[in-house]
Design a protein around this motif. Structure first.
Motif, mmCIF file in Angstrom:
data_model
loop_
_atom_site.group_PDB
_atom_site.id
_atom_site.type_symbol
_atom_site.label_atom_id
_atom_site.label_comp_id
_atom_site.label_asym_id
_atom_site.label_seq_id
_atom_site.Cartn_x
_atom_site.Cartn_y
_atom_site.Cartn_z
ATOM 1 N N ARG A 73 0.861 -1.199 0.000
ATOM 2 C CA ARG A 73 0.000 0.000 0.000
ATOM 3 C C ARG A 73 0.892 1.242 0.000
ATOM 4 O O ARG A 73 1.689 1.441 0.918
ATOM 5 N N PHE A 74 0.735 2.087 -1.012
ATOM 6 C CA PHE A 74 1.555 3.283 -1.159
ATOM 7 C C PHE A 74 0.704 4.496 -0.780
ATOM 8 O O PHE A 74 -0.259 4.833 -1.476
ATOM 9 N N ILE A 75 1.038 5.103 0.342
ATOM 10 C CA ILE A 75 0.245 6.202 0.887
ATOM 11 C C ILE A 75 1.070 7.478 0.735
ATOM 12 O O ILE A 75 2.122 7.634 1.356
ATOM 13 N N VAL A 76 0.583 8.379 -0.113
ATOM 14 C CA VAL A 76 1.377 9.531 -0.533
ATOM 15 C C VAL A 76 0.656 10.820 -0.143
ATOM 16 O O VAL A 76 -0.538 10.986 -0.419
ATOM 17 N N GLU A 77 1.400 11.704 0.491
ATOM 18 C CA GLU A 77 0.806 12.987 0.869
ATOM 19 C C GLU A 77 0.475 13.791 -0.395
ATOM 20 O O GLU A 77 1.231 13.791 -1.383
ATOM 21 N N ALA B 224 0.215 -2.846 -7.099
ATOM 22 C CA ALA B 224 0.449 -1.769 -6.137
ATOM 23 C C ALA B 224 -0.828 -0.976 -5.942
ATOM 24 O O ALA B 224 -1.464 -0.560 -6.917
ATOM 25 N N ALA B 225 -1.203 -0.753 -4.677
ATOM 26 C CA ALA B 225 -2.390 0.042 -4.340
ATOM 27 C C ALA B 225 -1.928 1.397 -3.825
ATOM 28 O O ALA B 225 -1.220 1.476 -2.816
ATOM 29 N N VAL B 226 -2.322 2.459 -4.506
ATOM 30 C CA VAL B 226 -1.906 3.814 -4.143
ATOM 31 C C VAL B 226 -3.084 4.564 -3.543
ATOM 32 O O VAL B 226 -4.196 4.534 -4.079
ATOM 33 N N ALA B 227 -2.825 5.246 -2.421
ATOM 34 C CA ALA B 227 -3.830 6.098 -1.781
ATOM 35 C C ALA B 227 -3.197 7.460 -1.521
ATOM 36 O O ALA B 227 -2.039 7.541 -1.100
#
Length: 455
Positions: A270-274, A368-371
């Motif tokens: 899980r890719f959590i990006v500001e 890849a799951a990006v949020a």
């Protein structure tokens, strides 16, 4: 018969006759006797065997790495890296075990007292296929250094590697029977493992695998009042904050997710990006993923091989489709590849979040799951919104450690990709399991921490 298959072609490789119950009993009987003798062997002699093992691993790297690539599809350069990492671990414990296992004096006043770390006997290991050599060696090396024996139940699709490891230990000078591979028909595995855990000759059990298997093994160990270590699933967060080096983070994100075709418990999922850097990160991340070369893992130019089994593709396809139906956006990839072998396109989903399979479940493959998080607070909330707690990677020039402390995991890496290293402990929290491998904790997990008090 147990038949292994080349996932790059879908064609069978070899077939193996499962062991009979009598053969399993003989392995346990012999292993318990050999382990007891090994525990009485001088530590110096045990560690000399580890040094020989490291040398033999490097000598046989071409054949072992080739077997890994053939049986589970790992790109050949990564397979070679797996062998080298195993050799380094053997050398680490050969050098460090004397200090780790030394008696520790305790000042109690009028008496003499000390703490001793003593072997416990034969340890059952249930191991997965995704790192056929490293997963076994990272447990077996410290366990053997501590004076114990190993009974290995490996995954059936890497039976060739499992038997090659058994022979490797013998050729390195370990007593025959000290490390034994059990080749068990898949239908008989649950009852066989449960019976072994209940057997008084088995001192402890360790498992790396699914949560379902972990629950069964943990319950059986509890009933038998035996020590257990469980390293289970992971859905690691890769958090990119606004003050991160975005170029470095995006390049690392490709490695973090797509190494071993995404088939690793500690792969970032899980890719959590500001929000402030989300567009730049995504542009770079997408470019890096689209540059991956999918193909025959025996080809050194290939960076992404097949999945190890066809059923894994089916699960991954379901996770992608259900996530898209729930509102995620498919940016690239998303489908199984037509033709021979078990290939799946490198895939990126954006707009993911809780309630979507790609975010909630462990995706064991190149997805890849990006949020996007509005701010640091939301990034922390999203990173912690998981049943798992294995690894965590935070990218920030100033706030990495501060943010990492607010997210539960077994390991936290700041401005680095999550990895295992013999010098530091490895293991999970929450539904990612309990207990530790590697480092000081890993060698002491399967020892009797014994108090001596002499008046």
């Amino acid at each position: 018969m147990i038949t292994t298959t080349n996932p790059a072609t879908g064609q069978p490789l070899a077939s193996y006759e499962p062991m009979t119950p009598a053969a399993v009993e003989e392995a346990v009987h012999r292993g318990s006797i050999v382990a007891a003798n090994w525990g009485r062997t001088a530590l110096e002699s045990r560690l000399e065997a580890l040094t020989r093992l490291a040398a033999l691993l490097r000598q046989r790297s071409p054949s072992l790495a080739g077997l890994i690539t053939a049986e589970m599809g790992k790109p050949i350069a990564e397979a070679e890296g797996e062998i080298e990492k195993s050799a380094v671990t053997a050398e680490y414990y050969a050098a460090q075990a004397p200090a780790i296992l030394a008696d520790e004096p305790v000042d109690v006043g009028s008496a003499r007292a000390w703490i001793s770390y003593e072997p416990i006997g034969l340890v059952l290991a249930v191991m997965p296929w995704n790192f056929p050599v490293w997963q076994v060696l990272r447990f077996a090396v410290p366990t053997l250094a501590a004076g114990n024996g190993v009974l290995l139940k490996h995954s059936p699709n890497v039976t060739g590697a499992a038997l090659a490891l058994q022979q490797l230990f013998v050729d390195a000078g370990f007593s025959a029977g000290l490390v034994t591979t059990l080749v068990v028909d898949e239908a008989d595995v649950p009852s066989t493992i449960e019976g072994l855990i209940a057997d008084e000759r088995i001192a402890a059990v360790t498992l790396t695998g699914s949560n379902r298997a972990g629950a069964a093994v943990g319950a059986a160990a509890g009933r038998a009042a035996k020590r257990s270590v469980l390293e289970l699933g992971g859905s690691d967060a890769f958090v990119v904050l606004a003050d991160a080096d975005v170029e470095a983070a995006a390049a690392a994100a490709v490695r973090a997710r797509f190494t071993n075709s995404g088939q690793s418990c500690v792969c970032a999922k899980r890719f959590i990006v500001e929000a402030a850097v989300a567009d730049e990160f995504l542009d770079r991340f997408i470019a890096g993923v689209e540059a991956l070369k999918l193909g025959d893992p025996a080809d050194r130019a290939v960076t992404l091989g097949p999945l190890a089994r066809d059923d894994l593709r089916t699960v991954l396809q379901r996770q992608v489709e259900e996530s898209v139906a729930a509102g995620a956006k498919l940016v690239t990839g998303g489908s199984a590849v037509d033709g021979p072998g078990y290939y799946f396109e490198p895939t990126i989903l954006t707009g993911t979040g809780p309630g979507m399979p790609a975010f909630d479940e462990e995706t064991f493959g190149p997805v890849a799951a990006v949020a996007v998080a509005a701010d640091v607070e939301e990034a922390v909330t999203l990173a912690g919104a998981t049943q798992y707690g294995l690894g965590l990677s935070v990218w920030s020039r100033e706030r990495g450690v501060e943010v990492a402390r607010r997210i539960t995991s077994g390991a936290a890496f700041v401005n680095a990709v999550v990895a295992s290293d013999p010098r530091v402990p490895f293991g999970g929290t929450k539904n990612s399991g309990y207990g530790r491998e590697l480092s000081v904790a890993g060698i002491r997990e399967f020892t009797n921490t014994r108090t001596y008090w002499v008046a």
